[in-house]
Each structure stands twice: as C-alpha cells, then as structure tokens.
Enzyme design. Structure first.
Site, PDB file in Angstrom:
ATOM      1  N   VAL A  61     -15.691 -20.439   9.297  1.00  0.00           N
ATOM      2  CA  VAL A  61     -14.425 -20.739   9.954  1.00  0.00           C
ATOM      3  C   VAL A  61     -13.349 -21.023   8.897  1.00  0.00           C
ATOM      4  CG1 VAL A  61     -13.318 -22.166  11.723  1.00  0.00           C
ATOM      5  CG2 VAL A  61     -15.795 -21.868  11.780  1.00  0.00           C
ATOM      6  N   CYS A  62     -12.174 -20.436   9.122  1.00  0.00           N
ATOM      7  CA  CYS A  62     -10.984 -20.774   8.347  1.00  0.00           C
ATOM      8  C   CYS A  62      -9.813 -20.725   9.323  1.00  0.00           C
ATOM      9  CB  CYS A  62     -10.793 -19.841   7.147  1.00  0.00           C
ATOM     10  SG  CYS A  62     -10.354 -18.129   7.529  1.00  0.00           S
ATOM     11  N   GLY A  63      -8.593 -20.743   8.845  1.00  0.00           N
ATOM     12  CA  GLY A  63      -7.440 -20.767   9.737  1.00  0.00           C
ATOM     13  C   GLY A  63      -7.391 -19.586  10.694  1.00  0.00           C
ATOM     14  N   GLY A  65      -9.894 -16.902  10.459  1.00  0.00           N
ATOM     15  CA  GLY A  65     -11.203 -16.267  10.525  1.00  0.00           C
ATOM     16  C   GLY A  65     -11.266 -15.009   9.681  1.00  0.00           C
ATOM     17  N   SER A 105      -9.664 -21.226  13.238  1.00  0.00           N
ATOM     18  CA  SER A 105      -9.387 -22.540  13.845  1.00  0.00           C
ATOM     19  C   SER A 105      -7.948 -22.678  14.320  1.00  0.00           C
ATOM     20  CB  SER A 105      -9.715 -23.670  12.860  1.00  0.00           C
ATOM     21  OG  SER A 105      -8.836 -23.630  11.749  1.00  0.00           O
TER      22      SER A 105
END
Length: 144
Positions: A61-63, A65, A105
C-alpha cells in the site's frame, strides 16, 4: 494462507486495517513495515518473500498503489495487480494469477479496501480458464 504486508508511512492506517481484516478471515499475517519513505524498499521486500514462496500472497500500500505495484513487479516471480474496485480484486487472481495486490490509501477508503482484500483472497486462478495462455505468456517472457 500466509500473507505479507507492507506500505509507506502515508498508508500505515490502511495497512493496519487490512492486516486486521486478514486475521479476522483466518489468515496468518506478517508486517514488513511502514517506516521507510522509499516505498520501493518495502514493496520489493514483500515481493521477494512472496516470489520465494515464503508467503502465499502479498499486499502493498502507498498513496496511489501505483508506485508499490511498479516496484513489486520488478521482482521476478512477483505479479502485483493495482486494484481500486471489487471486479479488479476478483480478476486479479481469477484472470491474472496475481500473487500480490497494491491499493492506494489516498484512492480507496478503508471499508472498501477491506472488501477488495476479501474478494482477492477468496479467489484462485483456474489453470484451465480462458486466461491460461495469457498468463503463461507473461511467465514465458519473464523466463526469456
């Protein structure tokens, strides 16, 4: 199922919620961390563990994806689908045999992401499906 999770610092809350959801569904989880602002480091670590067979599947997960998905897909044997809806979560395994998913996210809310995770985990690739030749070609190219 054994699942590996990782994220960048911006996505810690979503990763924690997804890990709790996976545990509620009866899966074993391992946290690969969320402190490194260079999201590629954790994405590659999760991808290497999944590709090596230490974990059945991975979630990064990151800002958006996107970044963790790109990083994970650089690892031979890692097949990471960036998902943002239920249909993509289902097709990640059913059509593409993805052993990892990436979620943004800042794109997806926690409750939706939990549904996506559940859909992803309850499906398996059918090696006799109409997608088998497509998936096989991806693996062939990787081996070339």
């Amino acid at each position: 199922m054994k699942l590996a999770f990782g994220c960048d610092p911006n996505a810690t809350d979503l990763k924690q919620a997804l890990m709790a959801k996976a545990e509620d569904l009866g899966h074993e989880v391992k946290d690969f961390g969320s402190d490194d602002p260079i999201y590629a480091n954790v994405a590659v670590a999760v991808a290497e563990a999944v590709a090596a067979g230490e974990y059945d599947r991975g979630v990064v997960v990151c800002g958006t994806g996107i970044g963790v998905s790109i990083a994970a897909n650089k690892v031979k044997g890692a097949y990471c689908a960036c998902i943002a809806d239920v249909y993509q979560a289902q097709r990640a395994t059913l059509s593409n045999n993805a052993n990892m998913i990436a979620i943004g996210s800042q794109v997806v809310g926690i409750k939706s992401a939990e549904v996506f995770l559940e859909e992803y985990l309850k499906n398996d690739f059918d090696p006799n499906s109409r997608s088998k030749d497509k998936v096989a070609r991806i693996c062939e190219y990787e081996a070339e």
